[in-house]
Design an enzyme around this catalytic site. Structure first.
Site, PDB file in Angstrom:
ATOM      1  CG  HIS A 105      22.558  38.490  60.742  1.00  0.00           C
ATOM      2  ND1 HIS A 105      22.633  37.839  59.532  1.00  0.00           N
ATOM      3  CD2 HIS A 105      21.362  38.131  61.289  1.00  0.00           C
ATOM      4  CE1 HIS A 105      21.540  37.122  59.345  1.00  0.00           C
ATOM      5  NE2 HIS A 105      20.758  37.271  60.393  1.00  0.00           N
TER       6      HIS A 105
ATOM      7  CG  ASP B  15      15.492  31.998  62.424  1.00  0.00           C
ATOM      8  OD1 ASP B  15      16.199  31.004  62.184  1.00  0.00           O
ATOM      9  OD2 ASP B  15      15.961  33.150  62.511  1.00  0.00           O
TER      10      ASP B  15
ATOM     11  CG  ASP C  79      19.325  31.831  61.935  1.00  0.00           C
ATOM     12  OD1 ASP C  79      19.161  32.037  63.148  1.00  0.00           O
ATOM     13  OD2 ASP C  79      18.737  32.487  61.041  1.00  0.00           O
TER      14      ASP C  79
END
Length: 455
Positions: A122, A255, A166
């Site tokens: 990010h 995740d 992700d």
């Protein structure tokens, strides 16, 4: 004993030599009970040792290198300074990714997995603080290191594909490689209408010099192993076959596991292993994943086995049942339509970016970026010179509650002489104007590096 029985009990040996770079960041956590804390990897290491992973010939554990501030500044405009937005743990995490790359590119290992934290996907080109648990983009720092130290013998630009699996959209990596025609960035993630950071739609397909080099595959909630493998087979692999990368990197967030507390997907450890077996990345770098006990140890084991060319069919994580990871038919139907759409984006990209507008020979877009960990709001205007000879000169005007207005310029690695000269000219003018707290000029070749001027 029969020959078949002897083969059944034959000791395992890695079909592909695998280096596992491990760094749990013992001294770094956002808060003691925050999901992003050192236990994320401590349970994993216990599991890998208990399963005897490092007893398998051909699988070796390594420690990370330390990245330097200069290496971080090859990628990021860190404001006010590199030291203000990074810690030793960030240097070790980025350095772990670099170590993984060195193992592969120097021929010591066939594949490498950087099991490191803090994560990084990010973190954008401009960094004022922490957002999405990320300060420094580990894969981007690694890619810059690779291009600095391992150029193609024929002098042509190295072609690198990053496949981000992700569950959250890799908005930082997308931002960094948005106008890079030599990097194919593909992100498979939970639909941004249902999850942070709320971006990553097919229309986001690259800058004016790299249209179709950013590919987003926003999967619906409750996508399982079946849906992910369909997207890999029917969208990702055809693009990779066409792009013909010199190197494939998996930005390996975990995740999207069916037990993860921060998302709504249904991937299993075996699904992760099958995904990597199909993708065949040269290097994997850990990103997110917050089911610390029930998922990460098993998923990381599955990825290691897949990278080593070994079966992962015996892995069963706690709570797994066929029902826990079953995908509804309508989810599969949606993914099939989505894959057709994103293939069109890659093979027939639009004539101009869907973000921003042309203005006085530049392509400009305004961005409002929220640093959710540090509670900062950044106002930014990004521009790329529309150049007929290269992908263009980049410029950023940026400010936040932490940093006054600053001016940043990037002459990319393969920028033409005119764009390089214009970058130096604009930096000198900005420096003399006194309007900016910081003026940063980054030239793409490693010898030039970044120069900072205080206004």
């Amino acid at each position: 004993m029969t020959e078949s029985a002897l083969q059944t009990f034959a000791p395992l040996k890695a079909a592909q030599r695998l280096g596992v770079v491990f760094f749990p960041a013992f001294d770094w956590a956002i808060a003691p009970t925050h999901p992003e804390r050192e236990e994320r990897l401590l349970y994993t290491r216990d599991q890998l040792l208990e399963e005897g992973l490092f007893d398998i010939p051909g699988i070796t554990e390594y420690r990370p290198d330390f990245a330097t501030w200069e290496q971080l500044a090859r990628v990021h405009f860190c404001l006010p300074t590199v030291g203000a937005v990074s810690t030793d743990s960030h240097l070790a995490s980025a350095g772990g990714a670099i170590r993984a790359a060195r193992l592969v590119l120097e021929g010591r290992e066939n594949r490498a997995f950087a099991l490191v934290r803090p994560p990084g996907h990010h973190a954008m080109r401009v960094v004022h603080g922490n957002r999405g648990f990320c300060n420094i983009n580990n894969e981007a720092v690694m890619v810059a290191y690779i291009r600095d130290h391992y150029p193609r013998p024929d002098g042509r630009p190295l072609r690198i594909a990053i496949v981000d699996t992700d569950v959250h959209h890799g908005d930082g990596s997308q931002d960094i490689f948005w106008n890079d025609p030599h990097t194919l960035f593909i992100s498979l993630h939970q639909d941004g209408r249902t999850l942070y950071p709320g971006t990553g739609f097919p229309r986001e397909c690259g800058g004016p010099g790299a249209l179709g080099r950013t590919i987003n595959i926003p999967l619906p909630p409750e996508t399982s192993d079946e849906g992910y493998l369909y997207a890999i087979t029917h969208a990702v692999l055809p693009m990779l076959e066409d792009f013909r990368p010199d190197l494939i990197i998996n930005s390996a967030g975990q995740d999207n596991h069916f037990t993860d507390p921060l998302a709504n997907m249904k991937l299993s450890a075996q699904g992760y292993a099958a995904l990597n077996a199909a993708l065949k990345p040269h290097i994997a770098v850990l990103e997110g994943g917050y089911a610390i006990r029930g998922a990460l140890p098993y998923v990381n084991l599955g990825i290691c086995l897949a990278l080593a060319g070994l079966p992962a069919t015996d892995i069963r994580e706690p709570g797994w049942t066929p029902q826990a990871t079953r995908q509804r038919p309508e989810v599969g139907e949606y993914i099939a339509r989505l894959c057709e759409q994103v293939r069109q984006v890659y093979f027939r990209p639009p004539a101009e970016p869907t973000e921003g507008r042309a203005e006085d020979g530049w392509w400009v877009r305004a961005k409002h970026i929220f640093y959710d960990t540090d509670m900062l709001r950044e106002q930014q205007q990004e521009g790329w010179r529309l150049c007929p000879d290269c992908s263009g000169l980049g410029r950023w005007e940026t400010s936040s509650e932490r940093v006054p207005r600053s001016f940043c310029l990037l002459a990319p690695r393969h920028a033409c002489p005119r764009c390089r000269a214009l970058g130096r000219e604009l930096a000198a003018k900005a420096r003399k104007s006194g309007r900016y707290a910081h003026v940063l000029l980054l030239e793409g070749d490693s010898a030039a590096g970044a120069t900072e001027y205080a206004g």
